[in-house]
Design a protein around this motif. Structure first.
Motif, mmCIF file in Angstrom:
data_model
loop_
_atom_site.group_PDB
_atom_site.id
_atom_site.type_symbol
_atom_site.label_atom_id
_atom_site.label_comp_id
_atom_site.label_asym_id
_atom_site.label_seq_id
_atom_site.Cartn_x
_atom_site.Cartn_y
_atom_site.Cartn_z
ATOM 1 N N MET A 147 0.852 -1.203 0.000
ATOM 2 C CA MET A 147 0.000 0.000 0.000
ATOM 3 C C MET A 147 0.881 1.245 0.000
ATOM 4 O O MET A 147 1.827 1.334 0.782
ATOM 5 N N GLU A 148 0.594 2.172 -0.884
ATOM 6 C CA GLU A 148 1.392 3.387 -0.980
ATOM 7 C C GLU A 148 1.154 4.284 0.230
ATOM 8 O O GLU A 148 0.017 4.585 0.582
ATOM 9 N N LYS A 149 2.235 4.708 0.859
ATOM 10 C CA LYS A 149 2.123 5.564 2.050
ATOM 11 C C LYS A 149 1.520 6.911 1.690
ATOM 12 O O LYS A 149 1.900 7.533 0.702
ATOM 13 N N GLN A 150 0.585 7.363 2.521
ATOM 14 C CA GLN A 150 -0.076 8.645 2.326
ATOM 15 C C GLN A 150 0.343 9.626 3.428
ATOM 16 O O GLN A 150 0.671 9.223 4.546
ATOM 17 N N ASN A 151 0.311 10.907 3.105
ATOM 18 C CA ASN A 151 0.483 11.956 4.112
ATOM 19 C C ASN A 151 -0.924 12.428 4.505
ATOM 20 O O ASN A 151 -1.654 12.931 3.641
ATOM 21 N N ILE A 152 -1.289 12.266 5.753
ATOM 22 C CA ILE A 152 -2.656 12.587 6.168
ATOM 23 C C ILE A 152 -2.618 13.663 7.242
ATOM 24 O O ILE A 152 -2.119 13.433 8.354
ATOM 25 N N LEU A 153 -3.140 14.840 6.894
ATOM 26 C CA LEU A 153 -3.207 15.955 7.843
ATOM 27 C C LEU A 153 -4.594 15.995 8.469
ATOM 28 O O LEU A 153 -5.607 15.978 7.756
ATOM 29 N N PHE A 154 -4.631 16.036 9.784
ATOM 30 C CA PHE A 154 -5.892 16.114 10.516
ATOM 31 C C PHE A 154 -6.040 17.482 11.177
ATOM 32 O O PHE A 154 -5.090 18.014 11.762
ATOM 33 N N ASN A 155 -7.240 18.013 11.101
ATOM 34 C CA ASN A 155 -7.612 19.131 11.959
ATOM 35 C C ASN A 155 -7.872 18.568 13.356
ATOM 36 O O ASN A 155 -8.138 17.378 13.520
ATOM 37 N N LEU A 156 -7.823 19.428 14.377
ATOM 38 C CA LEU A 156 -8.059 18.965 15.745
ATOM 39 C C LEU A 156 -9.480 19.266 16.222
ATOM 40 O O LEU A 156 -10.269 18.351 16.482
ATOM 41 N N GLY B 57 0.988 2.325 8.024
ATOM 42 C CA GLY B 57 2.237 2.911 7.537
ATOM 43 C C GLY B 57 2.123 4.323 7.010
ATOM 44 O O GLY B 57 3.078 4.858 6.441
ATOM 45 N N HIS B 58 0.966 4.948 7.206
ATOM 46 C CA HIS B 58 0.788 6.317 6.730
ATOM 47 C C HIS B 58 1.449 7.324 7.673
ATOM 48 O O HIS B 58 1.607 7.060 8.868
ATOM 49 N N GLU B 59 1.824 8.470 7.139
ATOM 50 C CA GLU B 59 2.437 9.543 7.923
ATOM 51 C C GLU B 59 1.335 10.493 8.366
ATOM 52 O O GLU B 59 0.655 11.098 7.532
ATOM 53 N N LEU B 60 1.163 10.643 9.675
ATOM 54 C CA LEU B 60 0.089 11.474 10.209
ATOM 55 C C LEU B 60 0.620 12.825 10.670
ATOM 56 O O LEU B 60 1.654 12.904 11.343
ATOM 57 N N TYR B 61 -0.127 13.878 10.315
ATOM 58 C CA TYR B 61 0.227 15.247 10.702
ATOM 59 C C TYR B 61 -0.987 15.898 11.353
ATOM 60 O O TYR B 61 -2.134 15.603 11.002
ATOM 61 N N LEU B 62 -0.723 16.817 12.269
ATOM 62 C CA LEU B 62 -1.795 17.591 12.886
ATOM 63 C C LEU B 62 -1.661 19.036 12.425
ATOM 64 O O LEU B 62 -0.609 19.659 12.599
ATOM 65 N N HIS B 63 -2.725 19.554 11.828
ATOM 66 C CA HIS B 63 -2.750 20.950 11.353
ATOM 67 C C HIS B 63 -3.934 21.629 12.027
ATOM 68 O O HIS B 63 -5.081 21.457 11.612
ATOM 69 N N THR B 64 -3.650 22.377 13.097
ATOM 70 C CA THR B 64 -4.725 22.924 13.915
ATOM 71 C C THR B 64 -4.616 24.434 14.056
ATOM 72 O O THR B 64 -3.520 24.996 14.012
ATOM 73 N N GLY B 65 -5.766 25.071 14.211
ATOM 74 C CA GLY B 65 -5.802 26.521 14.362
ATOM 75 C C GLY B 65 -6.000 26.930 15.810
ATOM 76 O O GLY B 65 -6.766 26.305 16.541
ATOM 77 N N GLY B 66 -5.300 27.993 16.220
ATOM 78 C CA GLY B 66 -5.407 28.468 17.598
ATOM 79 C C GLY B 66 -4.064 28.951 18.086
ATOM 80 O O GLY B 66 -3.111 29.063 17.313
ATOM 81 N N ASP B 67 -3.984 29.249 19.377
ATOM 82 C CA ASP B 67 -2.687 29.651 19.916
ATOM 83 C C ASP B 67 -1.962 28.441 20.491
ATOM 84 O O ASP B 67 -2.572 27.439 20.860
ATOM 85 N N GLU B 68 -0.670 28.570 20.559
ATOM 86 C CA GLU B 68 0.204 27.450 20.933
ATOM 87 C C GLU B 68 -0.179 26.820 22.275
ATOM 88 O O GLU B 68 -0.324 25.594 22.379
ATOM 89 N N ALA B 69 -0.361 27.639 23.297
ATOM 90 C CA ALA B 69 -0.592 27.112 24.649
ATOM 91 C C ALA B 69 -1.880 26.294 24.733
ATOM 92 O O ALA B 69 -1.886 25.181 25.288
ATOM 93 N N ASN B 70 -2.949 26.825 24.190
ATOM 94 C CA ASN B 70 -4.229 26.125 24.297
ATOM 95 C C ASN B 70 -4.253 24.845 23.475
ATOM 96 O O ASN B 70 -4.758 23.817 23.925
#
Length: 241
Positions: free
Chosen positions: A1-10, A122-135
């Protein structure tokens, strides 16, 4: 299976968010109708929402913006009704607004199972979230998301096409095998479609008015609209096959 880059919102994709804001706004309108008997809760809600969204163009998704909208709405209605502005009341509603960031975060059903299945594939997971760093870091810690995302976390106060483009350049993403998964049409789906990556839209339990926009971009890559986070692995697997 070809590895995918998957970005998730939080927020409202992996964990509940708007339900807590609505709870605190409800407390705010209860207090405000006591101070402004001539106003309805609907009037107060609409003005607070208007001022909150208006401030995004300047402050982005920074946490300070939401409590400040409580104060700005209070001042607006004081001017409209002739009520004296009281510092203790302004301090009180601002403190109330900040309470939303103290509520323990709760994962969307099947969050862990979904992320684990994608990781095991085997997919590469990323988190792409909006907001300030601390919260946002508070939520990531409470949900123990570093198990899945490690250091592949991107937090931005202005979550838009430019922010997503910068991330894709940073991770050297091939658009054909890159996905954005989120609930927000405005900040997740439209940017993904504009950048020609694959997108999966999962409507939120309760959607914030700011996120409700039309999709005026013709998808050139895969675009799915599904009902549950649990469906994501099967959708991606079927697409690959």
């Amino acid at each position: 299976m070809e590895k995918q880059n998957i970005l998730f919102n939080l927020d409202d994709t992996l964990a509940y968010c708007n339900r807590y804001f609505n709870q605190v706004i409800g407390n705010y309108t209860d207090i405000m109708t006591g101070w402004f008997p001539s106003l309805t809760k609907k009037e107060i809600r609409q003005k607070q929402l208007e001022l909150d969204i208006e401030a995004i163009s300047v402050h982005g998704l920074d946490s300070e913006r939401f409590p400040e909208s409580f104060v700005r709405a209070y001042r607006y209605f004081c001017d409209q009704t002739g009520k004296e502005k009281k510092q203790d009341e302004m301090d009180y509603v601002k403190e109330l607004g900040f309470k939303v960031f103290e509520i323990p975060v709760e994962p969307i059903p099947y969050m862990n199972e979904t992320l684990q299945e994608l990781k095991d594939a085997g997919h590469e997971l990323y988190l792409h979230t909006g907001g300030d760093e601390a919260n946002q870091r508070r939520k990531i810690s409470q949900l123990e998301l570093t198990i899945f995302f490690e250091n592949r976390v991107f937090i931005t106060e202005h979550k838009d096409t430019t922010a997503l483009s910068d991330i894709l350049k940073t991770i050297h993403a091939d658009p054909d095998v890159t996905w954005m998964v989120g609930n927000s049409i405005r900040t997740d789906i439209v940017p993904a479609l504009e950048l020609n990556i694959n997108a999966i839209h999962i409507p939120a339990e309760i959607e914030w008015k700011y996120n409700e926009v039309d999709i005026n971009v013709e998808p050139k890559s895969a675009f799915y609209q599904i009902d549950s986070l649990q469906e994501v692995p099967d959708i991606i697997n079927q697409h690959i096959q």
